[in-house]
Design a protein around this motif. Sequence first.
Motif, mmCIF file in Angstrom:
data_model
loop_
_atom_site.group_PDB
_atom_site.id
_atom_site.type_symbol
_atom_site.label_atom_id
_atom_site.label_comp_id
_atom_site.label_asym_id
_atom_site.label_seq_id
_atom_site.Cartn_x
_atom_site.Cartn_y
_atom_site.Cartn_z
ATOM 1 N N HIS A 125 1.765 1.626 0.456
ATOM 2 C CA HIS A 125 1.185 2.822 1.059
ATOM 3 C C HIS A 125 2.227 3.727 1.723
ATOM 4 O O HIS A 125 2.250 4.934 1.476
ATOM 5 C CB HIS A 125 0.103 2.428 2.062
ATOM 6 C CG HIS A 125 -1.077 1.772 1.427
ATOM 7 N ND1 HIS A 125 -1.967 2.454 0.622
ATOM 8 C CD2 HIS A 125 -1.514 0.486 1.441
ATOM 9 C CE1 HIS A 125 -2.902 1.625 0.187
ATOM 10 N NE2 HIS A 125 -2.645 0.429 0.670
ATOM 11 N N ARG A 126 3.078 3.160 2.553
ATOM 12 C CA ARG A 126 4.058 3.970 3.280
ATOM 13 C C ARG A 126 5.184 4.452 2.365
ATOM 14 O O ARG A 126 5.604 5.612 2.438
ATOM 15 C CB ARG A 126 4.637 3.138 4.430
ATOM 16 C CG ARG A 126 5.641 3.875 5.299
ATOM 17 C CD ARG A 126 4.973 4.753 6.315
ATOM 18 N NE ARG A 126 5.953 5.462 7.136
ATOM 19 C CZ ARG A 126 5.626 6.350 8.079
ATOM 20 N NH1 ARG A 126 4.356 6.619 8.301
ATOM 21 N NH2 ARG A 126 6.557 6.953 8.782
ATOM 22 N N ARG A 127 5.667 3.582 1.491
ATOM 23 C CA ARG A 127 6.820 3.937 0.656
ATOM 24 C C ARG A 127 6.397 4.521 -0.696
ATOM 25 O O ARG A 127 6.899 5.557 -1.102
ATOM 26 C CB ARG A 127 7.705 2.696 0.429
ATOM 27 C CG ARG A 127 8.232 2.063 1.712
ATOM 28 C CD ARG A 127 9.198 2.972 2.465
ATOM 29 N NE ARG A 127 10.501 2.965 1.820
ATOM 30 C CZ ARG A 127 11.254 4.067 1.656
ATOM 31 N NH1 ARG A 127 10.817 5.238 2.046
ATOM 32 N NH2 ARG A 127 12.446 3.979 1.090
ATOM 33 N N ALA A 128 5.491 3.864 -1.400
ATOM 34 C CA ALA A 128 5.164 4.288 -2.768
ATOM 35 C C ALA A 128 3.958 5.219 -2.842
ATOM 36 O O ALA A 128 3.701 5.801 -3.893
ATOM 37 C CB ALA A 128 4.927 3.064 -3.649
ATOM 38 N N ALA A 129 3.193 5.357 -1.758
ATOM 39 C CA ALA A 129 2.006 6.224 -1.735
ATOM 40 C C ALA A 129 1.077 5.932 -2.915
ATOM 41 O O ALA A 129 0.661 6.839 -3.650
ATOM 42 C CB ALA A 129 2.417 7.694 -1.711
ATOM 43 N N LEU A 130 0.748 4.662 -3.089
ATOM 44 C CA LEU A 130 -0.138 4.245 -4.169
ATOM 45 C C LEU A 130 -1.493 4.941 -4.056
ATOM 46 O O LEU A 130 -2.085 4.988 -2.975
ATOM 47 C CB LEU A 130 -0.329 2.720 -4.113
ATOM 48 C CG LEU A 130 -1.277 2.106 -5.146
ATOM 49 C CD1 LEU A 130 -0.692 2.216 -6.548
ATOM 50 C CD2 LEU A 130 -1.563 0.648 -4.797
ATOM 51 N N GLN A 131 -1.984 5.476 -5.175
ATOM 52 C CA GLN A 131 -3.255 6.192 -5.195
ATOM 53 C C GLN A 131 -4.290 5.423 -6.010
ATOM 54 O O GLN A 131 -3.955 4.713 -6.964
ATOM 55 C CB GLN A 131 -3.070 7.582 -5.815
ATOM 56 C CG GLN A 131 -2.049 8.445 -5.093
ATOM 57 C CD GLN A 131 -2.454 8.774 -3.674
ATOM 58 O OE1 GLN A 131 -3.572 9.242 -3.427
ATOM 59 N NE2 GLN A 131 -1.558 8.523 -2.721
ATOM 60 N N ALA A 155 -7.593 -3.498 -3.348
ATOM 61 C CA ALA A 155 -8.312 -2.864 -2.240
ATOM 62 C C ALA A 155 -8.090 -1.361 -2.223
ATOM 63 O O ALA A 155 -8.952 -0.604 -1.752
ATOM 64 C CB ALA A 155 -7.873 -3.478 -0.910
ATOM 65 N N ALA A 156 -6.930 -0.906 -2.738
ATOM 66 C CA ALA A 156 -6.612 0.519 -2.769
ATOM 67 C C ALA A 156 -7.184 1.228 -3.995
ATOM 68 O O ALA A 156 -7.021 2.441 -4.145
ATOM 69 C CB ALA A 156 -5.097 0.708 -2.726
ATOM 70 N N GLY A 157 -7.822 0.466 -4.886
ATOM 71 C CA GLY A 157 -8.429 1.073 -6.063
ATOM 72 C C GLY A 157 -7.508 1.211 -7.254
ATOM 73 O O GLY A 157 -7.777 1.988 -8.179
ATOM 74 N N ALA A 158 -6.417 0.455 -7.266
ATOM 75 C CA ALA A 158 -5.478 0.509 -8.390
ATOM 76 C C ALA A 158 -5.860 -0.490 -9.468
ATOM 77 O O ALA A 158 -6.556 -1.484 -9.209
ATOM 78 C CB ALA A 158 -4.059 0.213 -7.901
ATOM 79 N N THR A 159 -5.415 -0.230 -10.687
ATOM 80 C CA THR A 159 -5.464 -1.221 -11.751
ATOM 81 C C THR A 159 -4.213 -2.078 -11.602
ATOM 82 O O THR A 159 -3.098 -1.537 -11.563
ATOM 83 C CB THR A 159 -5.470 -0.551 -13.136
ATOM 84 O OG1 THR A 159 -6.660 0.239 -13.270
ATOM 85 C CG2 THR A 159 -5.411 -1.590 -14.250
#
Length: 323
Positions: A125-131, A155-159
Motif C-alpha cells: 500500500h505505502r510503496r507499491a500503491a496496489l489497486q 483483502a485489497a481486491g487484487a488477483t
Amino acid sequence: MQAWQVHENGEPSEVMRLTEVEPPTPGDGQVLLKVRAANINFPDALLCRGQYQVRPPLPFTPGVEICAETEDGRRVIANPALPYGGFAEYAVADAAAVLPAPEALDDAEAAALHIGYQTGWFALHRRAALQAGETLLVHAAAGGVGSAAVQLGKAAGATVIGVVGGAEKAAVARELGCDIVIDRRAEDVIAAVKEATGGRGADVIYDPVGGEAYAQSAKAVAFEGRIVVVGFASGSIPSPALNHALVKNYSILGLHWGLYNTKNPKLVQNCHEQLTELAAQGAIKPLVSERVPLGAAADAVQRVADGVTTGRIAVVPQNGAAA
C-alpha cells in the motif's frame, strides 16, 4: 528463567543453547513482558549467523516478535529489545512500541501478526500503491512473509498469483486464497505468469527471496508495474539492470519496514489499527503451521532458515497461556 542464548555466530541449531538465566531488567522507557508466544522469523536465523543488519552483543537471546503479557495484565504484541529477545520466558521491549494484541487472534496468531503483516501492508500500500483489480505476484507465497502478502493482496481486491516450491507448498498457497499458483519446480514461472495475465505480466511483484526470483520478476512485470524488494531469503542479492527498468518502464522499490519505527512511528500505529480491523473482519489470519514448546525453538529456527516450513512456527513457553 529459561532462555535461549547465542554465544557465538553460526547455524541456529549449532549455536542456540537453552540456559537458566536471571530475568532481564528493563532499561529506561522499557517494560518487562511475560512471553505468551514468540513467532519465528527469518531474521532470527540471520541474527544467529551474525548476518542481520543489527548485531546485538554476545550472548543474546533471539526472537524478534512476540505476544506477551505486561506486568499489569495487558495482552500485547511487541518486538523485543535485543539482546533480550523472545525465545525466553520473559523479554523486554520499548514501551512506546508495545501494541495491543488483536482480540480476534490467539497468542500464536497475534505473535505472527506484526512484522510480516506490517511489511506486507507497507510494501503493497505505502510503496507499491496496489489497486483493486490489479494482479499481484507473491514469491514464496506459502512462507511466513509471503502468506501475509497473499492475504493482504486479496483483502485489497487484487488477483493474486502465488509462486512456491513444491506440491505441498502449492496446496498451502491455494488454501491461503491464491487465485493462481505456480510451482517453480515444475513450471516455467515467466511463461506461467504471462499466460495467466494475457501476456501483460503482474502489476505488483512482492519479492522476499531475491536471486533467481528477482530475475523472474523483471521478466514477468507489467508495463508501469512495481517490483517491491523486501528481502533476500535465497541468500543471493541481485544486481538489477537499470537499463531494463528504463526500457520496460517499471519501478524497483525497496521496503525496510523497521525504518518506519524511527522515521514515522505514527504510520506503524495506523497500520496496526488497520490490521486489527482486518483480523476482526476475518480478512487476514496468520497461518500458524506449528506451535512448539520452548525447548524445541532451536530446531524450529533452523527449519525456517532452511526454507522447509510453511506459514509461521510459534514458540510457546510453558509458563505462557496455551496458544
